[in-house]
Structure formats: C-alpha cells, structure tokens
Design a protein around this motif. Structure first.
Motif, short mmCIF file in Angstrom:
data_model
loop_
_atom_site.label_atom_id
_atom_site.label_comp_id
_atom_site.label_asym_id
_atom_site.label_seq_id
_atom_site.Cartn_x
_atom_site.Cartn_y
_atom_site.Cartn_z
N ARG A 54 -2.96 -9.94 3.79
CA ARG A 54 -2.39 -11.07 4.52
C ARG A 54 -1.98 -10.72 5.94
O ARG A 54 -2.18 -11.50 6.88
N PHE A 55 -1.41 -9.53 6.13
CA PHE A 55 -0.82 -9.19 7.43
C PHE A 55 -1.62 -8.14 8.22
O PHE A 55 -1.30 -7.89 9.38
N GLY A 56 -2.59 -7.50 7.60
CA GLY A 56 -3.45 -6.57 8.32
C GLY A 56 -3.14 -5.11 8.08
O GLY A 56 -2.05 -4.74 7.61
N GLU A 57 -4.09 -4.27 8.42
CA GLU A 57 -3.96 -2.82 8.23
C GLU A 57 -2.85 -2.22 9.09
O GLU A 57 -2.36 -1.12 8.81
N GLY A 58 -2.44 -2.93 10.12
CA GLY A 58 -1.37 -2.45 10.98
C GLY A 58 -0.04 -2.34 10.27
O GLY A 58 0.93 -1.78 10.81
N MET A 59 0.04 -2.89 9.05
CA MET A 59 1.28 -2.81 8.28
C MET A 59 1.38 -1.50 7.48
O MET A 59 2.36 -1.28 6.77
N LEU A 60 0.36 -0.64 7.63
CA LEU A 60 0.36 0.63 6.92
C LEU A 60 0.64 1.80 7.85
O LEU A 60 0.19 1.81 9.00
N ALA A 62 0.24 6.03 8.53
CA ALA A 62 -0.91 6.92 8.42
C ALA A 62 -1.11 7.45 7.00
O ALA A 62 -2.24 7.72 6.58
N ASP A 63 -0.01 7.58 6.25
CA ASP A 63 -0.11 8.10 4.88
C ASP A 63 -0.41 7.03 3.84
O ASP A 63 -0.42 7.30 2.64
N GLY A 64 -0.66 5.80 4.30
CA GLY A 64 -1.02 4.73 3.39
C GLY A 64 0.16 3.96 2.84
O GLY A 64 -0.01 3.02 2.06
N ARG A 65 1.37 4.36 3.22
CA ARG A 65 2.55 3.65 2.76
C ARG A 65 2.86 2.47 3.69
O ARG A 65 2.40 2.43 4.83
N LEU A 66 3.64 1.54 3.18
CA LEU A 66 4.00 0.36 3.96
C LEU A 66 4.86 0.77 5.15
O LEU A 66 5.82 1.52 5.02
N ASP A 67 4.52 0.24 6.32
CA ASP A 67 5.33 0.44 7.52
C ASP A 67 6.36 -0.69 7.55
O ASP A 67 6.10 -1.79 8.03
N ARG A 68 7.51 -0.40 6.99
CA ARG A 68 8.53 -1.44 6.84
C ARG A 68 9.01 -1.99 8.17
O ARG A 68 9.29 -3.18 8.31
N ALA A 69 9.12 -1.11 9.17
CA ALA A 69 9.59 -1.55 10.48
C ALA A 69 8.60 -2.53 11.10
O ALA A 69 8.99 -3.56 11.68
N ALA A 70 7.31 -2.24 10.96
CA ALA A 70 6.28 -3.12 11.52
C ALA A 70 6.28 -4.47 10.81
O ALA A 70 6.16 -5.53 11.44
N VAL A 75 7.77 -10.44 10.61
CA VAL A 75 8.26 -11.64 9.93
C VAL A 75 9.63 -12.11 10.44
O VAL A 75 10.00 -13.26 10.20
N PHE A 76 10.38 -11.22 11.11
CA PHE A 76 11.73 -11.59 11.53
C PHE A 76 11.69 -12.73 12.54
O PHE A 76 11.04 -12.65 13.57
N GLY A 77 12.36 -13.83 12.21
CA GLY A 77 12.40 -14.97 13.11
C GLY A 77 11.18 -15.87 13.05
O GLY A 77 11.11 -16.86 13.77
#
Length: 209
Positions: A54-60, A62-70, A75-77
């Motif tokens: 839904r949100f793209g590979e940019g949400m990962l 380098a180690d394949g884990r979710l980039d929570r900050a990104a 989604v904020f706002g």
C-alpha cells in the motif's frame, strides 16, 4: 483460560504502563496493543507485506524491517493515509489481542489499548467486559510527554490534539484511575480494582456453568 477482559486505555503519557505493571505484579495476564502492533509487522508477517504493497518499498529499512519513522511521517496528519494503515493493522491487532486474553492463565485479563476511543470503542472490541481509563489533566500529560520524549511544547500539543479528548475517553469508562503521580494512590486503586474484577470474573464464570 480467561473469558473476562478489562480494556485499559488512556492518553499518551497518562500512566498506562504503570497500571499494566501493577496488574501484572498481581498475576494478571496482559495483552498490550502496542506490543502486538510491533509483532504483526515483523519480517514475514502478512501485515508487513500489505503495508509495503500500500505505501511502497520506501517503508522498509535496509534489513527488511519496517521503517517506523518513515511510516509515521507518511500518515501523520493525513486522514486518508492513516485510515488506510488502520484498515491493515487494526483487525489483525484485535484478533491477536482477543486470543492472548482468552489464553491468559489468570482470573481475568487486561487488554491495554491506547487508541481504544479512536479505534471504535466498544463496537470494535465487543469482547471487553469493562473499560478502565487512566485519567490525567492535560497540563500534567503535556509536561510528562515533553520530559519523556524530549520534545518541545508545540510538538507535545500537536500529539495531544491528534488523540481523542479527555472527555471522549471518560465517556467510555466503567472505571477511572486518576494518575496524579503518587505511587501509593496508584497501588491502592489497582488493589481495589483487582479485587472487584476477580469478583466479577468469578460471578460471570459461575453464571455460565
């Protein structure tokens, strides 16, 4: 097996974790929505794959884990993006929370759900027997949030504004604990609630036999 579940909620920096620890110290099973939310987006989980789709590979990372900050920045706002994320995560969180509570080896279980009010309240969680709200004045909440996260007053205000209001949370409450910072008060409140919940759970168990 525990069929009697208490929903524990409250605003950010209100003291939910302190209550959670107090109930756990009394042998009560705890299911924490924040912990479950992290678990369901671990690598290999279906929810992570859906988030990426839904949100793209940019949400990962380098180690394949979710980039929570990104993801948070995405989604904020943004109401549309936030709802899209919630549609992916919330049904899975609810199902796993219910299973954890059902399997708890205690007279009753605590389901800690920070966004219970925002996430649909009783309609979204019909298996909650009661709702316990940790209440704190907004000024105290803001001060704690600034100290805890090392943020300025403006960001703290924005974070508080993004959540349900104190009035909206209290409207859901069956039980309320005012967390004014005094640990003795907190312990006394939890002791009384624990005794009450044990009685209610026993009565429910007896009535269903």
């Amino acid at each position: 097996m525990s069929g009697y579940v208490i929903g524990l909620t409250g605003g950010v920096a209100s003291g939910k974790s302190a209550l959670e620890r107090a109930f756990a110290a009394r042998g009560i099973g705890i299911a924490d929505a924040d912990r479950v939310a992290r678990e369901i987006v671990e690598p290999g989980e279906a929810a992570l794959a859906e988030v990426v789709a839904r949100f793209g590979e940019g949400m990962l990372q380098a180690d394949g884990r979710l980039d929570r900050a990104a993801l948070r920045a995405r989604v904020f706002g943004n109401e549309t993006e936030r709802r899209a994320l919630e549609d992916i995560l919330h049904p899975r969180i609810r199902l796993r929370m219910q299973a954890l509570c059902r399997d708890a080896d205690s007279p009753y279980a605590i389901a800690t759900i920070p966004l219970l009010t925002e996430g649909g309240g009783r309609e979204a969680y019909p298996w909650l027997a009661r709702i316990l709200v940790v209440d704190v004045p907004r000024a105290v909440q803001k001060e704690r949030l600034m100290q805890r996260d090392g943020i300025d007053a403006e960001l703290a205000e924005r974070m508080l504004d993004a959540q349900a209001s104190r009035r909206e949370r209290l409207a859901l409450a069956d039980d309320i604990v005012v967390n004014d910072g005094h640990i003795t008060h907190l312990e006394h409140a939890v002791s009384e609630l624990d005794a009450r919940y044990r009685r209610l759970a026993a009565a429910m168990d007896k009535s269903t036999r």
